[in-house]
Design an enzyme around this catalytic site. Sequence first.
Site, PDB file in Angstrom:
ATOM      1  N   ASP A   1       0.854  -1.195   0.000  1.00 29.92           N
ATOM      2  CA  ASP A   1       0.000   0.000   0.000  1.00 29.92           C
ATOM      3  C   ASP A   1       0.893   1.249   0.000  1.00 29.92           C
ATOM      4  O   ASP A   1       0.717   2.163   0.797  1.00 29.92           O
ATOM      5  CB  ASP A   1      -0.939  -0.019   1.213  1.00 29.92           C
ATOM      6  CG  ASP A   1      -1.937   1.147   1.191  1.00 29.92           C
ATOM      7  OD1 ASP A   1      -1.991   1.873   0.178  1.00 29.92           O
ATOM      8  OD2 ASP A   1      -2.644   1.333   2.208  1.00 29.92           O
TER       9      ASP A   1
ATOM     10  N   ARG B   1       0.703  13.704  10.141  1.00 32.98           N
ATOM     11  CA  ARG B   1      -0.601  13.492   9.531  1.00 32.98           C
ATOM     12  C   ARG B   1      -0.983  12.088   9.999  1.00 32.98           C
ATOM     13  O   ARG B   1      -0.352  11.095   9.631  1.00 32.98           O
ATOM     14  CB  ARG B   1      -0.472  13.574   8.010  1.00 32.98           C
ATOM     15  CG  ARG B   1      -1.763  13.334   7.227  1.00 32.98           C
ATOM     16  CD  ARG B   1      -1.829  11.915   6.732  1.00 32.98           C
ATOM     17  NE  ARG B   1      -2.876  11.724   5.735  1.00 32.98           N
ATOM     18  CZ  ARG B   1      -3.269  10.532   5.319  1.00 32.98           C
ATOM     19  NH1 ARG B   1      -2.696   9.441   5.785  1.00 32.98           N
ATOM     20  NH2 ARG B   1      -4.211  10.412   4.430  1.00 32.98           N
TER      21      ARG B   1
ATOM     22  N   ASP C   1      -2.810   8.882  10.121  1.00 34.58           N
ATOM     23  CA  ASP C   1      -3.560   8.110   9.135  1.00 34.58           C
ATOM     24  C   ASP C   1      -4.708   7.333   9.784  1.00 34.58           C
ATOM     25  O   ASP C   1      -4.543   6.751  10.856  1.00 34.58           O
ATOM     26  CB  ASP C   1      -2.572   7.117   8.481  1.00 34.58           C
ATOM     27  CG  ASP C   1      -3.165   6.315   7.352  1.00 34.58           C
ATOM     28  OD1 ASP C   1      -3.377   6.887   6.276  1.00 34.58           O
ATOM     29  OD2 ASP C   1      -3.422   5.103   7.550  1.00 34.58           O
TER      30      ASP C   1
ATOM     31  N   LEU D   1      -9.242   2.972  15.219  1.00 33.77           N
ATOM     32  CA  LEU D   1      -8.277   2.389  16.165  1.00 33.77           C
ATOM     33  C   LEU D   1      -8.888   1.286  17.036  1.00 33.77           C
ATOM     34  O   LEU D   1      -8.239   0.301  17.342  1.00 33.77           O
ATOM     35  CB  LEU D   1      -7.678   3.472  17.068  1.00 33.77           C
ATOM     36  CG  LEU D   1      -6.867   4.578  16.371  1.00 33.77           C
ATOM     37  CD1 LEU D   1      -6.194   5.474  17.405  1.00 33.77           C
ATOM     38  CD2 LEU D   1      -5.840   4.024  15.409  1.00 33.77           C
TER      39      LEU D   1
ATOM     40  N   GLU E   1      -6.620  12.486   9.870  1.00 32.61           N
ATOM     41  CA  GLU E   1      -7.278  11.966   8.679  1.00 32.61           C
ATOM     42  C   GLU E   1      -8.499  11.163   9.102  1.00 32.61           C
ATOM     43  O   GLU E   1      -8.394  10.002   9.489  1.00 32.61           O
ATOM     44  CB  GLU E   1      -6.359  11.064   7.850  1.00 32.61           C
ATOM     45  CG  GLU E   1      -6.959  10.792   6.481  1.00 32.61           C
ATOM     46  CD  GLU E   1      -6.928   9.345   5.996  1.00 32.61           C
ATOM     47  OE1 GLU E   1      -7.387   9.106   4.870  1.00 32.61           O
ATOM     48  OE2 GLU E   1      -6.479   8.447   6.729  1.00 32.61           O
TER      49      GLU E   1
ATOM     50  N   HIS F   1      -3.130  11.891  -2.765  1.00 33.48           N
ATOM     51  CA  HIS F   1      -2.550  10.696  -3.363  1.00 33.48           C
ATOM     52  C   HIS F   1      -3.557   9.558  -3.514  1.00 33.48           C
ATOM     53  O   HIS F   1      -3.261   8.549  -4.127  1.00 33.48           O
ATOM     54  CB  HIS F   1      -1.396  10.227  -2.483  1.00 33.48           C
ATOM     55  CG  HIS F   1      -1.867   9.831  -1.102  1.00 33.48           C
ATOM     56  ND1 HIS F   1      -2.477  10.729  -0.247  1.00 33.48           N
ATOM     57  CD2 HIS F   1      -1.857   8.636  -0.450  1.00 33.48           C
ATOM     58  CE1 HIS F   1      -2.801  10.091   0.875  1.00 33.48           C
ATOM     59  NE2 HIS F   1      -2.445   8.832   0.775  1.00 33.48           N
ATOM     60  N   ASP F   2      -4.726   9.697  -2.914  1.00 28.91           N
ATOM     61  CA  ASP F   2      -5.754   8.657  -3.009  1.00 28.91           C
ATOM     62  C   ASP F   2      -6.721   8.991  -4.147  1.00 28.91           C
ATOM     63  O   ASP F   2      -6.610  10.019  -4.794  1.00 28.91           O
ATOM     64  CB  ASP F   2      -6.522   8.564  -1.692  1.00 28.91           C
ATOM     65  CG  ASP F   2      -5.672   7.949  -0.584  1.00 28.91           C
ATOM     66  OD1 ASP F   2      -4.838   7.077  -0.892  1.00 28.91           O
ATOM     67  OD2 ASP F   2      -5.844   8.355   0.587  1.00 28.91           O
TER      68      ASP F   2
END
Length: 528
Positions: free
Chosen positions: A61, A199, A201, A206, A243, A308-309
Amino acid sequence: MDNNLWFKDAVFYQISVRAFRDSNGDGHGDLHGLTEKLGYLETLGVDCLWLMPIYPSPLKDDGYDIADYYDVANVFGNLGELKALIDAAHAHGIRIITDLVMNHTSDQHPWFQAARADRHSPYHDYYVWSNTDQKYTGARIIFLDTEPSNWAWDEKAGQYYWHRFYASQPDLNFDNPEVQNEMLNVARFWLDLGIDGFRADAVPYLFEREGTNCENLPETHAYLKKLRAFIEKNYPGRILLCEANQWPEDVRPYFGEGDEFHMGFHFPIMPRIYMALKKGRVTDLLEIINRTPAIPENCQWCTFLRNHDELTLEMVTPEERKWMWEQYAPDPRMKLNLGIRRRLAPLLDNDRRKIELANSLLFTLPGSPVIYYGDEIGMGDNIWLDDRNGVRTPMQWDDSPNGGFTSATPFAPLLEGQYSPQHVNVAAQTADPDSLLRAMQRMIAARKQIHAFGWGGFEWLDAGTDSIAAYTRRYKNETLLIINNLSDQKQTVHVPFEEATDILSHENVSLPSLTLRPFQYLWLLIKK
Ligand code: NOJ
């Protein structure tokens, strides 16, 4: 002004280190290459870089699958080179934040290898195991195109393990206090090296609890507050950027009472900017702005147009998603999961007026903007590359065949046709005062001079037509009036002010009546 609140006024710039600049001729971008380009970034005017993951990783990934939290992957350089980059960036007045991926590791991480090999290993409990795949069925699948379930069977362990992303990214078990401590140690390590923050993620995921959608749980907020308190105590002035791809009311708790995240991405605004441009109407954008709760003074939203996604369409209704796909993803290759894998310029028909207008909204709505590398020169994409790689192609520095990115064979092909380095590159746009790059520089420079962008309130101004997005941003004795014409028709507006200066052209503008060209935007500083 409190310097620890630097992020309120900052312009961010997101970088894939792999794709930015190769300094050692192996076809991959590296830390030293990025260091060479700090002058460019300083001239662009950005204040803080966000580096995508640079840790050792099997790259299932693109590095969001971390195999070692305490090192830099060889291909990018080493910790010494990272330190050199941080010091050099600071000397240029630029800060650096990196991705902190807490939710999961790579399945190649030694913790997971130990966990799967032995149920009695202390690392077994670092992950979330089950004898059945029927637990937590309320949790949605995020990588819909590839993952049939959030559970994967592990032969070695003889159990299922939980993963919110690829099966090669097992989720860590935050109910284990050891895991909680490990992540504080990871944060400490990078902050000690001089990183200006993270940043963070995928933070909504969690914790897991039966009977919930396993997102935004109270336990998650409690842990994130611990992380914040740790940073506040030991590293004041460093930031946490959240994020959480969620509705504004669900992101709001991530700011806490100013004691959780400093910043949070505003996901739902993003697709609505594209809706506004295509429809020539501000309605959907205004609706989400009005639906956005106030946040504490010491916090800030982060706005963005692309990253980037895939251009995520999670925060729209099913009808809106269908419409966005029809309008912006005419080729099935452009679709990915619940989104669109294209870059800014191709999405906006490579039309300079629309690209600048989208950036005008980005820079003037409340929040600190993030520019995705390459979008400042209008780079294109390659929809034929796998996964999200089509929007992560090499940065185009000049018109040489490899775009000045590398002297070797690049890790991914350079773009071709109208978006090739021959047509789109930094060198040519630097030399041309009328280029997109130079327009972006002017916008950033203007933003830096006026605190109302970062600190000001936001007041909608009814311009009598929903083709116009007009608003004021006020802070102390500054009043900005922003007018964006979303339509392809000229529009005349009347505003309750008499005189202003155009802060981009430095010309005087006489009000109250103004006529805007199709897709024109104006940033006006009101004279008292
Ligand atoms: C969000 C990141 O932006 C994305 O690129 C990644 O695949 C997932 N989190 C998993 O880490």
